[in-house]
Write an enzyme that holds these catalytic residues in place. Structure first.
Site, mmCIF file in Angstrom:
data_model
loop_
_atom_site.group_PDB
_atom_site.id
_atom_site.type_symbol
_atom_site.label_atom_id
_atom_site.label_comp_id
_atom_site.label_asym_id
_atom_site.label_seq_id
_atom_site.Cartn_x
_atom_site.Cartn_y
_atom_site.Cartn_z
ATOM 1 N N HIS A 3 -6.828 -2.512 -4.934
ATOM 2 C CA HIS A 3 -5.788 -3.034 -4.047
ATOM 3 C C HIS A 3 -6.201 -4.378 -3.425
ATOM 4 O O HIS A 3 -5.445 -5.352 -3.460
ATOM 5 C CB HIS A 3 -5.474 -2.001 -2.962
ATOM 6 C CG HIS A 3 -4.528 -2.508 -1.928
ATOM 7 N ND1 HIS A 3 -3.193 -2.754 -2.184
ATOM 8 C CD2 HIS A 3 -4.717 -2.843 -0.619
ATOM 9 C CE1 HIS A 3 -2.611 -3.202 -1.093
ATOM 10 N NE2 HIS A 3 -3.501 -3.274 -0.128
ATOM 11 N N HIS B 291 1.093 -6.379 -5.288
ATOM 12 C CA HIS B 291 1.642 -5.094 -5.698
ATOM 13 C C HIS B 291 2.109 -5.159 -7.157
ATOM 14 O O HIS B 291 1.900 -4.225 -7.937
ATOM 15 C CB HIS B 291 2.807 -4.741 -4.769
ATOM 16 C CG HIS B 291 3.471 -3.451 -5.107
ATOM 17 N ND1 HIS B 291 3.033 -2.243 -4.628
ATOM 18 C CD2 HIS B 291 4.531 -3.175 -5.919
ATOM 19 C CE1 HIS B 291 3.798 -1.281 -5.112
ATOM 20 N NE2 HIS B 291 4.724 -1.831 -5.905
ATOM 21 N N ASN C 293 1.685 -8.359 5.393
ATOM 22 C CA ASN C 293 1.889 -8.139 3.955
ATOM 23 C C ASN C 293 1.632 -9.405 3.143
ATOM 24 O O ASN C 293 1.966 -9.455 1.956
ATOM 25 C CB ASN C 293 3.317 -7.643 3.692
ATOM 26 C CG ASN C 293 3.552 -6.290 4.339
ATOM 27 O OD1 ASN C 293 2.647 -5.465 4.397
ATOM 28 N ND2 ASN C 293 4.753 -6.079 4.851
ATOM 29 N N ARG D 3 4.890 19.251 14.215
ATOM 30 C CA ARG D 3 5.675 18.078 14.650
ATOM 31 C C ARG D 3 4.810 16.998 15.308
ATOM 32 O O ARG D 3 5.307 16.182 16.085
ATOM 33 C CB ARG D 3 6.813 18.486 15.596
ATOM 34 C CG ARG D 3 7.811 19.426 14.949
ATOM 35 C CD ARG D 3 9.164 19.346 15.624
ATOM 36 N NE ARG D 3 10.098 20.226 14.964
ATOM 37 C CZ ARG D 3 10.371 21.473 15.379
ATOM 38 N NH1 ARG D 3 9.784 21.944 16.455
ATOM 39 N NH2 ARG D 3 11.223 22.208 14.720
ATOM 40 N N LYS E 130 0.107 3.296 10.311
ATOM 41 C CA LYS E 130 0.861 3.548 9.074
ATOM 42 C C LYS E 130 0.174 4.662 8.308
ATOM 43 O O LYS E 130 -1.033 4.587 8.051
ATOM 44 C CB LYS E 130 0.925 2.288 8.203
ATOM 45 C CG LYS E 130 1.995 1.318 8.617
ATOM 46 C CD LYS E 130 2.166 0.224 7.570
ATOM 47 C CE LYS E 130 3.213 -0.783 7.990
ATOM 48 N NZ LYS E 130 3.293 -1.925 7.062
ATOM 49 N N HIS F 288 0.764 -9.265 -0.489
ATOM 50 C CA HIS F 288 0.960 -7.892 -0.970
ATOM 51 C C HIS F 288 2.099 -7.764 -1.977
ATOM 52 O O HIS F 288 2.062 -6.874 -2.819
ATOM 53 C CB HIS F 288 1.199 -6.946 0.218
ATOM 54 C CG HIS F 288 -0.071 -6.594 0.950
ATOM 55 N ND1 HIS F 288 -0.878 -7.539 1.544
ATOM 56 C CD2 HIS F 288 -0.676 -5.398 1.171
ATOM 57 C CE1 HIS F 288 -1.916 -6.936 2.107
ATOM 58 N NE2 HIS F 288 -1.820 -5.645 1.880
ATOM 59 N N LYS G 166 -5.162 -7.661 14.262
ATOM 60 C CA LYS G 166 -4.193 -6.625 13.870
ATOM 61 C C LYS G 166 -3.624 -5.948 15.115
ATOM 62 O O LYS G 166 -2.418 -5.665 15.175
ATOM 63 C CB LYS G 166 -4.829 -5.600 12.936
ATOM 64 C CG LYS G 166 -3.828 -4.520 12.559
ATOM 65 C CD LYS G 166 -3.958 -3.955 11.197
ATOM 66 C CE LYS G 166 -2.731 -3.094 10.880
ATOM 67 N NZ LYS G 166 -2.831 -2.360 9.654
ATOM 68 N N ARG H 15 4.935 -7.827 12.149
ATOM 69 C CA ARG H 15 4.017 -6.971 11.400
ATOM 70 C C ARG H 15 4.129 -7.235 9.902
ATOM 71 O O ARG H 15 3.159 -7.109 9.158
ATOM 72 C CB ARG H 15 4.277 -5.493 11.728
ATOM 73 C CG ARG H 15 3.239 -4.585 11.099
ATOM 74 C CD ARG H 15 3.202 -3.196 11.687
ATOM 75 N NE ARG H 15 2.116 -2.476 11.056
ATOM 76 C CZ ARG H 15 1.618 -1.336 11.479
ATOM 77 N NH1 ARG H 15 2.110 -0.754 12.542
ATOM 78 N NH2 ARG H 15 0.610 -0.762 10.845
ATOM 79 N N GLU I 114 -8.839 -8.543 2.781
ATOM 80 C CA GLU I 114 -7.995 -8.259 3.958
ATOM 81 C C GLU I 114 -8.571 -8.936 5.210
ATOM 82 O O GLU I 114 -7.834 -9.201 6.155
ATOM 83 C CB GLU I 114 -7.868 -6.744 4.176
ATOM 84 C CG GLU I 114 -7.226 -5.993 3.007
ATOM 85 C CD GLU I 114 -5.691 -5.946 3.049
ATOM 86 O OE1 GLU I 114 -5.088 -6.541 3.956
ATOM 87 O OE2 GLU I 114 -5.116 -5.303 2.143
ATOM 88 N N GLU J 51 7.355 -2.582 12.608
ATOM 89 C CA GLU J 51 7.686 -3.623 11.620
ATOM 90 C C GLU J 51 9.182 -3.953 11.609
ATOM 91 O O GLU J 51 9.799 -4.073 10.548
ATOM 92 C CB GLU J 51 7.212 -3.164 10.229
ATOM 93 C CG GLU J 51 6.962 -4.320 9.274
ATOM 94 C CD GLU J 51 6.189 -3.918 8.027
ATOM 95 O OE1 GLU J 51 5.115 -3.288 8.141
ATOM 96 O OE2 GLU J 51 6.658 -4.220 6.932
HETATM 97 N N1 GLY Z 1 -1.294 -2.839 6.240
HETATM 98 C C1 GLY Z 1 -0.214 -3.482 6.831
HETATM 99 C C2 GLY Z 1 0.188 -2.912 8.157
HETATM 100 O O1 GLY Z 1 -0.537 -2.104 8.692
HETATM 101 O O2 GLY Z 1 1.222 -3.247 8.647
#
Ligand code: GLY
Length: 370
Positions: free
Chosen positions: A267, A253, A246, A121, A143, A249, A227, A242, A185, A237
């Site tokens: 990517h 994508h 994107n 957990r 993430k 993206h 970031k 946040r 990025e 998010e």
């Molecule tokens: N890669 C986008 C984020 O970490 O929110």
């Protein structure tokens, strides 16, 4: 060395950025390594390049590295590897208070972080990102995910690392193409919130890609600090902040999906093209000047990256690209929010984008002369 704090409530940690952090791994981790045996997840390529360095550092401090070495590549972000990795961690008798090390790029970091989030957990883990993309984006912010038959990153968890050590020396062993993909990025942070940093990229991006250590440290530290500010303000998010990360993206994508999520388009290469598309679409809507949109495309071209989707030879129309977007995990009650630009450094979340307009725009981009 630069040290960027990430002040997440209940789970604060540091991102340290510098050269030689892996050679000095045991000292950098200090008391976080509680036991003789240290579990490390990596992939075949990174193990070949950095395994001995990591092993030596741990050995000198009286530790023993125990390895789980995944096949290199996106296919390792799977249910099968998640199950095998968690079984392996259980076999190593990893306890909740132990730290699992994730040595590699986004695939290793995402899979290991997800395994750590579900093991007992929730176990602790340390990110040791070895690609530029992982250093400036995926290793920071918690993430974690795997891919499933329905799409990429659709199963995962928010689970913050206890420490991130971004060794700039790892970038020296990275193929130039991967370095450039990660660079997209870096540029993203300028475009979404910091026009002066985009100016820095225009002036210094080529030096960074050529290996200039000062440029690398400045860019990684600047990107991570940006970031960290966003993640601190909107960890899960939910506030629309946040989501700005994107930028590029959603378009990217669709391009990745159309090219099969493989070596044809990495990517970061998809994100670079996606940011050009987001900028040109913003210009079509009168939000950004054509000149600004073309400055962005020109910058990617200047550093030797694709900036025109017409050059990909996709053999599809705009509607086919939009169809890929419908599977995006950001779909919300039938609408897809897009990150658009009101200026360079002024990203915002547009919730009123009509997908038929996007398809028509993409038809024009697919025909654009290159
Ligand atoms: N890669 C986008 C984020 O970490 O929110």
């Amino acid at each position: 060395m630069a040290v960027i704090p990430v002040d997440i409530a209940g789970a604060p940690y540091e991102v340290r950025i510098g050269t030689g952090l892996l050679a000095n791994l045991a000292a950098e981790c200090g008391a976080l390594l509680r036991k003789h045996r240290v579990p490390i997840v990596t992939d075949t390529n990174v193990h070949a390049a950095w395994g001995a360095v990591v092993e030596d550092s741990l050995q000198q401090a009286g530790h023993e590295a125990v390895w789980r070495i995944l096949p290199a590549g996106e296919a390792s972000k799977s249910w099968e590897q998640l199950a095998a990795t968690t079984d392996w961690l259980l076999a190593q008798e990893v306890e909740r208070g132990d730290h699992i090390l994730a040595l590699g790029g986004g695939v290793v970091g995402d899979l290991t972080g997800f395994a750590a989030s579900v093991l007992k957990r929730g176990c602790k883990f340390i990110q040791l990102p070895t690609t530029l993309l992982a250093q400036v984006d995926s290793s920071v912010g918690g993430k974690t995910a795997i891919n499933t038959a329905a799409g990429k990153n659709l199963v995962g968890a928010f689970h913050q690392p206890a420490l991130v050590l971004a060794d700039l020396a790892a970038l020296d062993t990275l193929p130039q193409r991967e370095l450039k993909a990660g660079y997209a990025e870096v540029v993203k942070y300028g475009l979404l919130g910091d026009a002066a940093f985009f100016g820095w990229c225009q002036a210094n991006g080529a030096a960074l890609l050529a290996g200039d250590p000062a440029a690398r440290e400045y860019a990684v530290a600047h990107a991570v600090a940006a970031k960290a500010r966003i993640v601190q303000a909107d960890e899960k998010e939910t506030l629309g902040l946040r989501a700005l990360l994107n930028l590029g993206h959603t378009f990217g994508h669709a391009l990745e999906a159309q090219t099969g999520f493989g070596a044809r388009l990495l990517h970061g290469e998809g994100v670079a093209l996606g940011m050009v598309l987001a900028a040109r679409y913003s210009a079509e809507r009168g939000l950004l000047s054509d000149h600004q949109a073309e400055q962005i495309a020109q910058h990617f071209a200047d550093v030797g990256m694709a900036s025109e989707i017409a050059s990909l030879g996709l053999n599809c129309n705009g509607a086919a690209l939009v169809a890929h977007m419908l599977h995006d995990k950001k779909m919300d009650a039938g609408t897809l929010p897009f990150v658009l630009l009101r200026g360079i450094g002024e990203a915002f979340l547009a919730k009123d984008v009509v997908l038929d307009d996007v398809a028509a725009f993409l038809d024009r981009e697919l025909q654009r002369l290159v």
